[in-house]
Scaffold this motif. Structure first.
Motif, PDB file in Angstrom:
ATOM      1  N   ILE A  47       0.839  -1.203   0.000  1.00  0.00           N
ATOM      2  CA  ILE A  47       0.000   0.000   0.000  1.00  0.00           C
ATOM      3  C   ILE A  47       0.873   1.251   0.000  1.00  0.00           C
ATOM      4  CG2 ILE A  47      -1.585   1.363   1.413  1.00  0.00           C
ATOM      5  CD1 ILE A  47      -2.915  -1.264   2.260  1.00  0.00           C
ATOM      6  N   LYS A  48       1.894   1.264   0.850  1.00  0.00           N
ATOM      7  CA  LYS A  48       2.787   2.424   0.921  1.00  0.00           C
ATOM      8  C   LYS A  48       3.510   2.643  -0.405  1.00  0.00           C
ATOM      9  CE  LYS A  48       3.785   2.380   5.906  1.00  0.00           C
ATOM     10  NZ  LYS A  48       4.840   2.165   6.932  1.00  0.00           N
ATOM     11  N   ALA A  49       3.998   1.556  -0.995  1.00  0.00           N
ATOM     12  CA  ALA A  49       4.727   1.674  -2.263  1.00  0.00           C
ATOM     13  C   ALA A  49       3.821   2.190  -3.367  1.00  0.00           C
ATOM     14  CB  ALA A  49       5.316   0.314  -2.657  1.00  0.00           C
ATOM     15  N   LEU A  50       2.601   1.672  -3.432  1.00  0.00           N
ATOM     16  CA  LEU A  50       1.670   2.111  -4.464  1.00  0.00           C
ATOM     17  C   LEU A  50       1.279   3.566  -4.264  1.00  0.00           C
ATOM     18  CD1 LEU A  50      -0.011   1.375  -6.911  1.00  0.00           C
ATOM     19  CD2 LEU A  50      -1.753   0.427  -5.387  1.00  0.00           C
ATOM     20  N   HIS A  51       1.087   3.967  -3.023  1.00  0.00           N
ATOM     21  CA  HIS A  51       0.715   5.352  -2.737  1.00  0.00           C
ATOM     22  C   HIS A  51       1.850   6.309  -3.100  1.00  0.00           C
ATOM     23  CE1 HIS A  51      -1.662   8.497  -0.971  1.00  0.00           C
ATOM     24  NE2 HIS A  51      -0.716   8.811  -0.106  1.00  0.00           N
ATOM     25  N   ARG A  52       3.090   5.931  -2.783  1.00  0.00           N
ATOM     26  CA  ARG A  52       4.246   6.767  -3.164  1.00  0.00           C
ATOM     27  C   ARG A  52       4.340   6.901  -4.675  1.00  0.00           C
ATOM     28  NH1 ARG A  52       7.058   3.784   0.810  1.00  0.00           N
ATOM     29  NH2 ARG A  52       7.995   2.498  -0.827  1.00  0.00           N
ATOM     30  N   ARG A  53       4.141   5.801  -5.358  1.00  0.00           N
ATOM     31  CA  ARG A  53       4.276   5.823  -6.814  1.00  0.00           C
ATOM     32  C   ARG A  53       3.216   6.719  -7.449  1.00  0.00           C
ATOM     33  NH1 ARG A  53       4.705   0.952  -6.979  1.00  0.00           N
ATOM     34  NH2 ARG A  53       2.625   0.323  -7.621  1.00  0.00           N
ATOM     35  N   VAL A  54       1.998   6.670  -6.932  1.00  0.00           N
ATOM     36  CA  VAL A  54       0.932   7.523  -7.460  1.00  0.00           C
ATOM     37  C   VAL A  54       1.271   8.989  -7.257  1.00  0.00           C
ATOM     38  CG1 VAL A  54      -1.467   8.226  -7.137  1.00  0.00           C
ATOM     39  CG2 VAL A  54      -0.884   5.803  -7.242  1.00  0.00           C
ATOM     40  N   ASP A  55       1.813   9.332  -6.083  1.00  0.00           N
ATOM     41  CA  ASP A  55       2.201  10.723  -5.805  1.00  0.00           C
ATOM     42  C   ASP A  55       3.249  11.199  -6.803  1.00  0.00           C
ATOM     43  OD1 ASP A  55       0.489  10.996  -3.720  1.00  0.00           O
ATOM     44  OD2 ASP A  55       1.977  10.601  -2.163  1.00  0.00           O
ATOM     45  N   ILE A  56       4.221  10.340  -7.103  1.00  0.00           N
ATOM     46  CA  ILE A  56       5.294  10.711  -8.026  1.00  0.00           C
ATOM     47  C   ILE A  56       4.765  10.883  -9.439  1.00  0.00           C
ATOM     48  CG2 ILE A  56       7.422   9.864  -9.112  1.00  0.00           C
ATOM     49  CD1 ILE A  56       8.066   8.506  -6.431  1.00  0.00           C
ATOM     50  N   GLN A  57       3.781  10.064  -9.817  1.00  0.00           N
ATOM     51  CA  GLN A  57       3.311  10.043 -11.191  1.00  0.00           C
ATOM     52  C   GLN A  57       2.370  11.189 -11.536  1.00  0.00           C
ATOM     53  OE1 GLN A  57       1.567   6.185 -11.485  1.00  0.00           O
ATOM     54  NE2 GLN A  57       3.534   5.133 -11.551  1.00  0.00           N
ATOM     55  N   GLU A  58       1.871  11.899 -10.538  1.00  0.00           N
ATOM     56  CA  GLU A  58       0.908  12.958 -10.807  1.00  0.00           C
ATOM     57  C   GLU A  58       1.621  14.175 -11.385  1.00  0.00           C
ATOM     58  OE1 GLU A  58      -1.175  13.634  -7.212  1.00  0.00           O
ATOM     59  OE2 GLU A  58      -2.529  11.933  -7.494  1.00  0.00           O
ATOM     60  N   VAL A  59       1.533  14.333 -12.709  1.00  0.00           N
ATOM     61  CA  VAL A  59       2.166  15.435 -13.422  1.00  0.00           C
ATOM     62  C   VAL A  59       1.080  16.357 -13.947  1.00  0.00           C
ATOM     63  CG1 VAL A  59       3.648  16.067 -15.359  1.00  0.00           C
ATOM     64  CG2 VAL A  59       4.076  13.951 -14.103  1.00  0.00           C
ATOM     65  N   LEU A  71      12.568  -2.907  -7.314  1.00  0.00           N
ATOM     66  CA  LEU A  71      12.727  -1.666  -8.070  1.00  0.00           C
ATOM     67  C   LEU A  71      11.400  -1.072  -8.530  1.00  0.00           C
ATOM     68  CD1 LEU A  71      15.769  -2.719 -10.275  1.00  0.00           C
ATOM     69  CD2 LEU A  71      15.784  -0.995  -8.461  1.00  0.00           C
ATOM     70  N   VAL A  72      10.487  -1.916  -8.952  1.00  0.00           N
ATOM     71  CA  VAL A  72       9.227  -1.440  -9.529  1.00  0.00           C
ATOM     72  C   VAL A  72       8.122  -1.372  -8.491  1.00  0.00           C
ATOM     73  CG1 VAL A  72       7.468  -1.867 -11.291  1.00  0.00           C
ATOM     74  CG2 VAL A  72       9.880  -2.339 -11.784  1.00  0.00           C
ATOM     75  N   TRP A  73       8.046  -2.389  -7.642  1.00  0.00           N
ATOM     76  CA  TRP A  73       6.989  -2.426  -6.630  1.00  0.00           C
ATOM     77  C   TRP A  73       7.428  -1.761  -5.332  1.00  0.00           C
ATOM     78  CZ3 TRP A  73       7.055  -5.523 -10.731  1.00  0.00           C
ATOM     79  CH2 TRP A  73       5.843  -5.891 -11.306  1.00  0.00           C
ATOM     80  N   GLU A  74       8.732  -1.533  -5.175  1.00  0.00           N
ATOM     81  CA  GLU A  74       9.297  -0.797  -4.049  1.00  0.00           C
ATOM     82  C   GLU A  74       9.066  -1.461  -2.694  1.00  0.00           C
ATOM     83  OE1 GLU A  74       8.287   3.298  -4.063  1.00  0.00           O
ATOM     84  OE2 GLU A  74       8.515   3.490  -6.217  1.00  0.00           O
ATOM     85  N   TYR A  75       8.978  -2.779  -2.690  1.00  0.00           N
ATOM     86  CA  TYR A  75       8.933  -3.466  -1.405  1.00  0.00           C
ATOM     87  C   TYR A  75       9.857  -4.677  -1.471  1.00  0.00           C
ATOM     88  CZ  TYR A  75       5.333  -6.108  -3.976  1.00  0.00           C
ATOM     89  OH  TYR A  75       4.633  -6.803  -4.919  1.00  0.00           O
ATOM     90  N   GLU A  76      10.249  -5.149  -0.310  1.00  0.00           N
ATOM     91  CA  GLU A  76      11.165  -6.279  -0.264  1.00  0.00           C
ATOM     92  C   GLU A  76      10.486  -7.534  -0.795  1.00  0.00           C
ATOM     93  OE1 GLU A  76      14.385  -6.234   0.489  1.00  0.00           O
ATOM     94  OE2 GLU A  76      14.148  -4.065   0.597  1.00  0.00           O
TER      95      GLU A  76
END
Length: 240
Positions: free
Chosen positions: A114-126, A191-196
Motif C-alpha cells: 500500500i505504501k509503495a503504491l501510494h508513493r508511486r501515485v504521488d510521483i506520477q501525478e504530473v 525496483l518497480v513495486w518498491e517493497y522487499e
C-alpha cells in the motif's frame, strides 16, 4: 491516507483495520461486493487506495473492479485473493488492478505494498500543462524505442504502445533504462513495486505477460526472457 477494504472475511478486515490504525490511516470496511461498490460510488475521489477481495458475496470482485474502473481509471486498486493461478492474476491486472496479493498474506506485506503504491501515485501525478510541454522530452531514446516519464508514453518504431497501466509503464521503464541488463524477479519487485521480496514472483510474470501483449500490438517484442534468471530489454536485434 484513506482506504476502502472490500473483504468478506471479517477477521481479516478487522485485523488489517488494527494495522491501518497503527499507521494512522482512515479506513472503511465493506463485507460484500455490492456494499463495497456502493461506498465507492458515494465519494469516488475520497479514496486513496482500494483493497478488493475477488471471492465476495452478492457481487464478485472481478465485477466490482470493472465497475470501479468505469468510474475511475486512476484510483489505486490492490486485489486480495486465495486463488493461486496465473490466469486469475492476469485477468485481475487486465481489468485494471495495480497489484495482486495472494492469501494468506502477512499484514506487513500488504502495508508495504500500500505504501509503495501510494508513493508511486504521488510521483506520477504530473500537471497536464507540464505533460503537454514535455511531448518531445524522452528519458529513453534509441533507434527503435522512445519513452517519456513526464508524458507516461512509450513508442516502438514510432507506434505508441497503448493502454499501459502505471505498473506496466514502470516495469518497461526500469528495463529500458538498462538495455541488455538481466533483472531477476526479486530485483524487479524491489525496483518497480518498491517493497522487499516476499516470495510472490508471479506478480512480475503476470505483468510481463500483459506488457508483452501490448508491445506486440505496436511492433516486435523487445522484452526477452533469460531462462533461469529473469528478464531484459533488448531492441538491438531489430537492426538485423
Amino acid at each position: 491516507m484513506k482506504i476502502l477494504m472490500i473483504e468478506d472475511n471479517q477477521s481479516v478486515a478487522q485485523m488489517m483495520g488494527m494495522f491501518f490504525q497503527k499507521e494512522k490511516w482512515e479506513y472503511a470496511n465493506a463485507y460484500d461486493g455490492e456494499d463495497g461498490l456502493a461506498q465507492f460510488k458515494e465519494a469516488p475521489d475520497d479514496w486513496d487506495i482500494i483493497t478488493l477481495d475477488l471471492n465476495l458475496p452478492k457481487m464478485d470482485g472481478m465485477e466490482v473492479a470493472r465497475h470501479i474502473r468505469e468510474i475511475s481509471r486512476t484510483v489505486p486498486l490492490i486485489m486480495l485473493t486465495a486463488r493461486d493461478s496465473e490466469s486469475d492474476q492476469v485477468l485481475g491486472l487486465d481489468i485494471g488492478a495495480d497489484d495482486y496479493v495472494t492469501k494468506p498474506f502477512s499484514p506487513m506485506t500488504l502495508i508495504a505494498r500500500i505504501k509503495a503504491l501510494h508513493r508511486r501515485v504521488d510521483i506520477q501525478e504530473v500537471p497536464a500543462a507540464a505533460a503537454e510541454e514535455a511531448d518531445d522530452d524522452f528519458d529513453v531514446s534509441t533507434k527503435h524505442f522512445r519513452l517519456s516519464t513526464k508524458t507516461r508514453e512509450a513508442y516502438l518504431d514510432d507506434q505508441q504502445i497503448e493502454g499501459l497501466t502505471p505498473k506496466e509503464f514502470d516495469l518497461l521503464r526500469t528495463l529500458a533504462r538498462n538495455p541488455k541488463q538481466v533483472f531477476s524477479r526479486e530485483q524487479l519487485l524491489q525496483l518497480v513495486w518498491e517493497y522487499e521480496y516476499y516470495g510472490d514472483e508471479r506478480t512480475v510474470d503476470a505483468h510481463i505477460k500483459k506488457l508483452r501483449q501490448k508491445i506486440e500490438k505496436a511492433g516486435p517484442q523487445v522484452i526477452q526472457t533469460v531462462w533461469g534468471v529473469g528478464y531484459k530489454f533488448d531492441d538491438s536485434e531489430l537492426d538485423k
